[in-house]
Structure formats: C-alpha cells, structure tokens
Design a protein around this motif. Sequence first.
Motif, mmCIF file in Angstrom:
data_model
loop_
_atom_site.group_PDB
_atom_site.id
_atom_site.type_symbol
_atom_site.label_atom_id
_atom_site.label_comp_id
_atom_site.label_asym_id
_atom_site.label_seq_id
_atom_site.Cartn_x
_atom_site.Cartn_y
_atom_site.Cartn_z
ATOM 1 N N HIS A 1 31.219 -19.239 11.909
ATOM 2 C CA HIS A 1 31.321 -19.184 13.394
ATOM 3 C C HIS A 1 30.516 -20.369 13.840
ATOM 4 O O HIS A 1 29.194 -20.445 13.747
ATOM 5 N N VAL A 2 31.306 -21.497 14.740
ATOM 6 C CA VAL A 2 30.572 -22.595 14.902
ATOM 7 C C VAL A 2 31.132 -22.684 16.526
ATOM 8 O O VAL A 2 32.413 -23.104 16.871
ATOM 9 N N PHE B 1 30.818 -30.568 5.467
ATOM 10 C CA PHE B 1 30.488 -29.427 4.717
ATOM 11 C C PHE B 1 31.895 -28.881 4.198
ATOM 12 O O PHE B 1 32.139 -28.098 4.763
ATOM 13 N N ASN B 2 32.594 -29.720 3.634
ATOM 14 C CA ASN B 2 33.904 -29.348 2.954
ATOM 15 C C ASN B 2 34.912 -29.140 4.112
ATOM 16 O O ASN B 2 35.769 -28.286 4.078
ATOM 17 N N GLY B 3 34.667 -29.792 5.372
ATOM 18 C CA GLY B 3 35.802 -29.503 6.298
ATOM 19 C C GLY B 3 35.247 -28.616 7.219
ATOM 20 O O GLY B 3 36.134 -28.115 8.267
ATOM 21 N N ILE B 4 34.377 -27.868 7.147
ATOM 22 C CA ILE B 4 34.007 -26.370 7.743
ATOM 23 C C ILE B 4 33.411 -26.890 9.015
ATOM 24 O O ILE B 4 33.804 -26.265 10.148
ATOM 25 N N PHE C 1 29.742 -12.403 3.136
ATOM 26 C CA PHE C 1 29.423 -12.003 4.537
ATOM 27 C C PHE C 1 28.849 -13.173 5.326
ATOM 28 O O PHE C 1 28.160 -14.230 4.537
ATOM 29 N N LEU C 2 28.998 -12.869 6.687
ATOM 30 C CA LEU C 2 28.315 -13.958 7.497
ATOM 31 C C LEU C 2 27.167 -13.082 8.099
ATOM 32 O O LEU C 2 27.432 -12.422 9.067
ATOM 33 N N PRO C 3 26.098 -13.945 8.190
ATOM 34 C CA PRO C 3 24.777 -13.157 8.426
ATOM 35 C C PRO C 3 24.910 -13.568 10.218
ATOM 36 O O PRO C 3 25.339 -14.672 10.312
ATOM 37 N N GLN C 4 24.492 -12.567 10.807
ATOM 38 C CA GLN C 4 24.522 -12.982 12.360
ATOM 39 C C GLN C 4 23.035 -12.701 12.743
ATOM 40 O O GLN C 4 22.477 -11.614 12.708
ATOM 41 N N PHE D 1 24.990 -19.600 8.076
ATOM 42 C CA PHE D 1 25.904 -19.978 7.097
ATOM 43 C C PHE D 1 26.464 -19.041 6.269
ATOM 44 O O PHE D 1 25.962 -17.761 5.875
ATOM 45 N N TYR D 2 27.721 -18.822 6.181
ATOM 46 C CA TYR D 2 28.494 -17.967 5.325
ATOM 47 C C TYR D 2 28.105 -17.744 3.858
ATOM 48 O O TYR D 2 27.681 -18.873 3.194
ATOM 49 N N ARG D 3 27.915 -16.504 3.257
ATOM 50 C CA ARG D 3 27.439 -16.407 1.941
ATOM 51 C C ARG D 3 28.824 -15.923 1.072
ATOM 52 O O ARG D 3 29.265 -14.712 1.476
ATOM 53 N N ARG D 4 29.164 -16.593 0.440
ATOM 54 C CA ARG D 4 30.501 -16.392 -0.494
ATOM 55 C C ARG D 4 30.185 -15.147 -1.271
ATOM 56 O O ARG D 4 29.088 -15.087 -1.872
#
Length: 797
Positions: A253-254, A769-772, A312-315, A294-297
């Motif tokens: 989420h950016v 960051f890999n295009g993210i 998961f994506l920590p919020q 940052f997303y955790r794969r």
Amino acid sequence: MKNKIAILTIGASLVAPHAMAAAEITKVERIQVIGSRIALRTATDSAVPVDIITAEQLEATGMSETAKALQFAAPSYNFPFSSITDGSDAVRPASLRGMSPDQTLVLVNGKRRHGSALVHLGGTTGKGSSNVDLNAIPMTAIKRIEILRDGAAALYGSDAIAGVINVVLKDSAQGGSISLQTGQTYEGDGEQIRVGINQGISFSEDGFVNLTFEAHQKNSTNRAGLDPRQQYPLLQDGSLDPREDSFDRLNHHVGDSDYNNYSLFLNGAQIFSDDSKLYAFGGVSSRNSTSGAFYRRAKDSRNIIETYPDGFLPQISPEIIDYSLVTGYEFDLGQWSLDASAGYGSNSFQYRVVNTLNASLGPTSPTSFDAGTLSNYETNLNLDASTYYDFLNESDILVAMGISWRDSRYQIESGQQESYIKGDYQDKAGASQGFGGFSKGSEIDINRQNTGVYLSLENQISDDFYWAMALRYEHYSDFGGNTSWKISGRYDITDQLAIRASTDTGFRAPSVQQLYFTNVSTFFDPDPITGEFVPRESGTFNSLSPITKGLGVEALMPEISHSYSLGLVFTSSYGLTASLDMYQIDLDDRIILSGSVDSDSSEEIAAILADTNADSARFFLNAIDSRTRGVDLVLSQQLDLGSLGDLETNLSFSYNQTEVQDIHLPSILSGQQEDLFDHQEEVNMTEGTPHNKGNIGFTHRYDDFTTNLRFSYFGSYTIGYSSTDVTYGDKWTTDISMRYQATAGLALSAGVQNLFDVYPDKRPEDNNFNGIFVYPLTNSPFGFNGGYYYVEAKYTY
C-alpha cells in the motif's frame, strides 16, 4: 481611545493567492493580526511580510484538509507527501521557508498552540522533529489564517525562527452554515466525504459562542507497482509453488491512508464594556488512520506460515486525540490595556498495529497490538499589557510588555507486552511487525517549565517612517536562559513605493519530545548474500540515558538564529499591489536525529552498548550550523471588467536554498560522521524540498458565478538514497473550480484538482524496490494520487 482600535500591522501585499487588495480590506474589515501590536495600521503598511488567507480562499482550493489547503494558498509553505513512514503517514510534517517543521510557531487566536506527541523518525522532511498538527483544526471553524514570514522569537518566544502561523477562528454571534463535500481520484479510489456545521449563538446582548462540528472520512489510495518477487517457499522437489500464478501481486500500500477525523471547536466571548471582555476558545478532535508498512512474503523469515500462509501486510492504525482550551480576560487598568489568559492543550498518539504478528511468539502470537502511547501536554499562562505615550515629532509610541509561564509534559506509555518482547520460537525476530512496541524501559513521564518576559516598542514617528523594537528573555528549567531581540522598520519613499527591513535573533528550545523520546525497536537490514532481511535492534536514546552520556553527547541546547530581511512594497490606485522580500536565516546548533552508530564500529562503542538490548544507537544532538537564503515575490491585480464582472489575478513565487555551514560532533564520535550525518541526510535537509515554488491564480466573479483557476509550480528536488541521489523534475499542476450561488443561502460548487493528471517523475529502475515503489515515498510536493474531482454544497443562513 488609541489602544481601543483593533487595526494592527498586516502583510504588505497579502501574499496569499486571491489575497484581497488593501482598499478592499480596509473597507470590509479592520483586521488584528500577528507581527505588531500598534494601532492605526493599514493593509500595506507592514514592516514585515504577512500573508492573509481567508476562509473563502481556503475553500476555493477544494482541499479538504487544513494543512493541504494552506500549501496551495501560500507558496512559502510546504506540505510534502509521504507513505510507509510509520506514524508520519497520519501526522505529516510541514515547513515554512524551507526550514524544519518545528521552527515555525503556530498560534490560534494569537495564543500558542501545543505540538503533536509524534516524533518523525523516518526519512520525511524534518526527521527528528515534532510539529503542530494543523489538520486537528477543522477548516469549517477557520475565519482566516495569517502567516508571518519573518523571525519573531522576540515577540512570541521559542520556535518562531522561520515565522508564525496564526489560525483565527470564526466569531459570528448568529447564523451559520452547513456544507457537504465529496469526491474521488481519477483512478476511482481516495473517495472522501466531509461534513461541516458552523453555528453562531448569542446567549446575551453582548455574549456569543461560535460552534463548529466537522466529520471527515477518506478512503485510501494506492499507487504501488506489482510485486514480481517469489512469494512462497520452493516445494520439496525444488519447483515453484503453483500459488505463484494466482497470487495478488498488488500487495503493498503506497498512497494516502484511510482517514476518519471528527472535531468539535468553539470560540466565544462575553463583552462587559468597551474595555472589558471575557473570552474562551478551543476544541477536541479524534482521528484514526490506517497505512501500510512493508509486505512480508509467505517465505519471509519474519512470517509465521501457519498464521499467514500467503504473507501479510502489517498496518499501522494509530488513534490520535487532541484537546485544547484557552480562556482569558481583557480589561483596562488606568491607561494600560491588559490581557490575562490561561491555556491547556494535549495530544496523544496511540500506536496500534493490526494485521501483523510477533514472529518470535510463533503461531500463538496475537495479530493486532497496542504498541504504546505518546502524549504531549502544555499549560500556558500569559499576562500582556500595552499603552501609548507621547513621543517625538508629536507621535505616539506603543509600549507593550508581558510575562509568560509554560509547563511542558511528555509521556511515553509502554505497549502490551507481546508488542515488544522476544520469544523463543525458532529464533525469530521479536516485537510486533510494522512497528515494534514501546517497552517498559521506554516509559517516561517528565515535565519542564519555562518563564519568559518581553518588552516591545512601536512608533509611527512620521507619515513616512515606522519602526519597532522587541526584547525577550526566557528561562528553561532544563538548560537555562536565552535572550532574543528584533528591530524592524519601514520607510515610504513615495505614496506608492516603500522599503522595509528587519533583523532579529531567535531561538528554538529543544522540544520535550527531542529531550525525552526513547525506544529500542527492531529494524531489518537485507543480507548482502541471501537478500533476506536480518533483524537488528536499534535504540533511540534520550539525553537522560547513560548511553548518550557515555558516547560524549552533551545535553541538548537551543537552536540559535540570526535573521535579516529586506523588501520593497508597491501599491497603486489601479488595484495593483506588489512585494519583493529577500531574507537570510543563519541557524547555529541545529538539532538533528542522528544516524545509527553500531556496536561493531569500535570497541569503545561496543562496550557502551553492551548493557543494552541494542546493536546500534541513535540520538538527538546539536550538530549542524546552516544558512537559508530566499526571495518571496507577490503580485496582485484587481480588474473591473464592467458588464463582464470583475477579475482578480495573483502571481506568487518563493525561492529558498539551505546550505550546511558546519558539522560538529562529540569527540568520541568524530570518526563516525558518515554514520551520524551522512551525505544522504545532508541532501534531504538541503535539497529535499523544491527551491522554487509558486502559483498563478485567477478569480472571476460574474453575477452568481465565481470561477477559480490556479496554476501551481513545484520546482525540482533531490532525495538522497543509500546508493545514489535522485533528482525529480519540476512540475505544473492545474486546479479549476466553479461556484454557483443558487439562492441567497445555497451555493453549489464543483472542481478538479490536478486537472491534467500530473504525477511526479518515477523512481529509476535500479531504485524502485523491484518496481513496487513507482514514485518517491517521501518529499513529493503534491503527492502522486493524480487528478481528483469533487462537488460541494454549502447552505449559509
């Protein structure tokens, strides 16, 4: 009767876009503003530049947040966008004249406003600072905003190095308004709705209270790129997991946070006589927002596969509560006019982290956490007095003096235990992912007091010449005293042309947040071989810590400034006003939040950190001497188009440049400059916001229609990254709106912000960051949401 007249110095050309011409202000309303206490001043008689932004001008921007509207109304004010910056996503920093966010003093109705409890720890503008949260003040409650673009510590005390922002609340004793605004981005996200209700109530013949309620709800935006990385662990045969093909790769989420804000404000007074008035104002606001980390794969070592099989994506979802109340009594005592007031303000920032876990606790870990609460409290007592005496050349001199006392309290409450402990599950990283909680060792509850006294003199010694002087002394319980002074003057060369100048010294006391904030958090650095993130414990240690003392870091002292300004003012009888102001601000002992020094830097540092849980340490210190130079140019023209209505045109331009003059570090850390204040931080301080910013505005009024067209210019800026510096090019944005007065009370508006869907330059391929991360996460001066359209209905009665 001279000191009964409420006309004080205001800005020469009213630098804000759509600023009213001098003749219009004098005719419509005589305004008391910041920067002077003398009476019988007109709109173009100022010795220092002041912007006046009315409620109508704020509304014309179409912005739904106070700070963002102010950015587009005043070119010298910057409110850059940031994302994935922890708590700063909820309380974004802003700056005036390119200075740090905490080097601008904010007042409400002329009284000091308390600051946010949050400390900006990430890579945002003003790293290490804490600013006043202007978005806690609802736009519906605002009558006007005044911006003094000049040092004013001698007049108002600490923080007024870059200038002063004074928010004036509505004071109508009757009638009111109801407004509803809704809109969304071109992309179809960022939907928001804002409802504002304002009501004036007369409770006696000479008493009133003006009430405002505002509710604002905004959905998030997202401009992240797709995540091309491998998400799942390889299967036993070494092949890719088939879920790679169906995984939703828009996993970050950016963009803007989800946002819910509710506020209730009041402004009231009881007038007993011509020289006696009791007043009170203040409010409460509550805000919740949700932003991503940052997303955790799924394959990430920070994940527990049993809890989040797909990652998961920590919020970060903080709850921010803000209170304020000021009461005062104005009265005459002999020839003196006195104002006695007492004010209290508080801001709490409760860190909540959701959709996350503490990996070290394994599958039994909670998935949401109370990570702790930061709180800032301020109590202010003031007594101000002024009178006139006969002076030279049959003029009058205004003598003003006063005394103030302030108590500042800062508190850190620890989070729930699971948010900061390290368990023993498979040697996984401890603390809640996204934001590690405050531990018991971070808790603090401490006060400091300061007392200030001032004396100011102002005199219109002739029709052509005005001068003013001010002297202020303040004493703080934690570092001692400071004396500041200011001299300003203005000379009218002709009836149309004037020159003005000022010089002053100023100071900014280290905030209680900078003095006492402490925390040990888990950060993740990528392993240079595997690319996996490796946890490291990094501590932010305050001035009371034996760690900082062991490293030779001295107690924080105030930042000291010396400013100069020189300007020209031109006014004509044809509706043209113009001003050109040049300035220089020298700032010594500027406070920074350092980079981290590691335990492996030296044996001496390793020994100092040995008794902590931290692998590295950072801290606040007076490390930088800087110089900021700039120019502000403003043109405003009123045109009568006869049967075609009238047209108001404005051009505003601001330029500033900051340079680091000197860096001074503790002797034990003299070899650690690249760690404490590296090239990346210097670039962000000096190049991170545009040097050039301006706008061209047109307001056309015809019959029941008002059309606003604004072209805003944002110059190039540079962000320092660990690998290289990246410069992002200059951009123009276009805003247009139309207002139709359907009936005497009902007005309908529609508009578009960023009409041509302009975005900032994209990050280079080797830095995204890999295009993210398609666009820069911080410092984008107008964000990266693209175009936005809205409609609004407002009923005034």
